[in-house]
Design a protein around this motif. Structure first.
Motif, short mmCIF file in Angstrom:
data_model
loop_
_atom_site.label_atom_id
_atom_site.label_comp_id
_atom_site.label_asym_id
_atom_site.label_seq_id
_atom_site.Cartn_x
_atom_site.Cartn_y
_atom_site.Cartn_z
N ASP A 102 2.26 1.84 -3.36
CA ASP A 102 1.22 2.39 -4.24
C ASP A 102 1.04 3.89 -4.02
O ASP A 102 0.86 4.65 -4.98
CB ASP A 102 -0.12 1.68 -4.01
N VAL A 103 1.10 4.35 -2.77
CA VAL A 103 0.96 5.78 -2.47
C VAL A 103 2.13 6.56 -3.06
O VAL A 103 1.94 7.62 -3.66
CB VAL A 103 0.82 6.02 -0.95
N GLU A 118 1.62 6.79 -6.75
CA GLU A 118 0.59 7.78 -7.04
C GLU A 118 1.14 9.20 -6.93
O GLU A 118 0.87 10.06 -7.77
CB GLU A 118 -0.59 7.59 -6.08
N THR A 172 9.67 11.50 -5.15
CA THR A 172 9.52 10.51 -4.09
C THR A 172 10.72 10.49 -3.14
O THR A 172 10.55 10.19 -1.95
CB THR A 172 9.28 9.10 -4.67
N GLY A 182 3.29 9.89 -9.83
CA GLY A 182 2.45 10.10 -11.01
C GLY A 182 1.85 11.49 -11.09
O GLY A 182 1.53 11.98 -12.18
N THR A 183 1.70 12.14 -9.95
CA THR A 183 1.18 13.50 -9.94
C THR A 183 2.28 14.55 -9.91
O THR A 183 2.01 15.74 -9.78
CB THR A 183 0.22 13.74 -8.74
N ASP A 216 0.84 -1.21 0.00
CA ASP A 216 0.00 0.00 0.00
C ASP A 216 0.87 1.26 0.00
O ASP A 216 0.58 2.22 -0.70
CB ASP A 216 -0.93 0.01 1.21
#
Length: 102
Positions: free
Chosen positions: A51-52, A55, A63, A58-59, A48
């Motif tokens: 995944d965050v 995400e 990271t 992706g925006t 999880d």
């Protein structure tokens, strides 16, 4: 030594006994199952978190910077200030940072 090995094997075959070599079989099984369940939950949580981060990436968020922010937020404010002061000192010594404040 052979007698001890034979005794262990005999006790392991004795399904009527709740103990194997002085170990509570059901209690041991319960611990193992709890650990396995928690390990599976940890894997789910790790997925999880990945995944965050994906995400966020992706925006358009960086990271590496997000990971650094998360690490800094975990620190005690005094410890964080000490680490920042040391980093500033090292950067200044290498000619890469601002003048240290006095």
């Amino acid at each position: 030594m052979k007698e001890a090995v034979d005794a262990v094997r005999r006790s392991q075959r004795d399904e009527s006994s709740p103990y194997t070599n002085g170990v509570a079989r059901d209690q041991l099984r319960a611990f193992v199952e709890r650990i396995e369940r928690l390990d599976e939950e940890r894997k789910t949580i790790v997925d999880d978190i990945k995944d965050v981060y994906a995400e966020a990436k992706g925006t358009g968020f960086d990271t590496k910077a997000l990971r650094k922010v998360i690490a800094l937020r975990k620190l005690d404010p005094v410890e964080r200030a000490e680490q920042e002061a040391i980093l500033d000192t090292y950067l200044h010594a290498l000619g890469m940072g601002p003048e240290p404040s006095e």
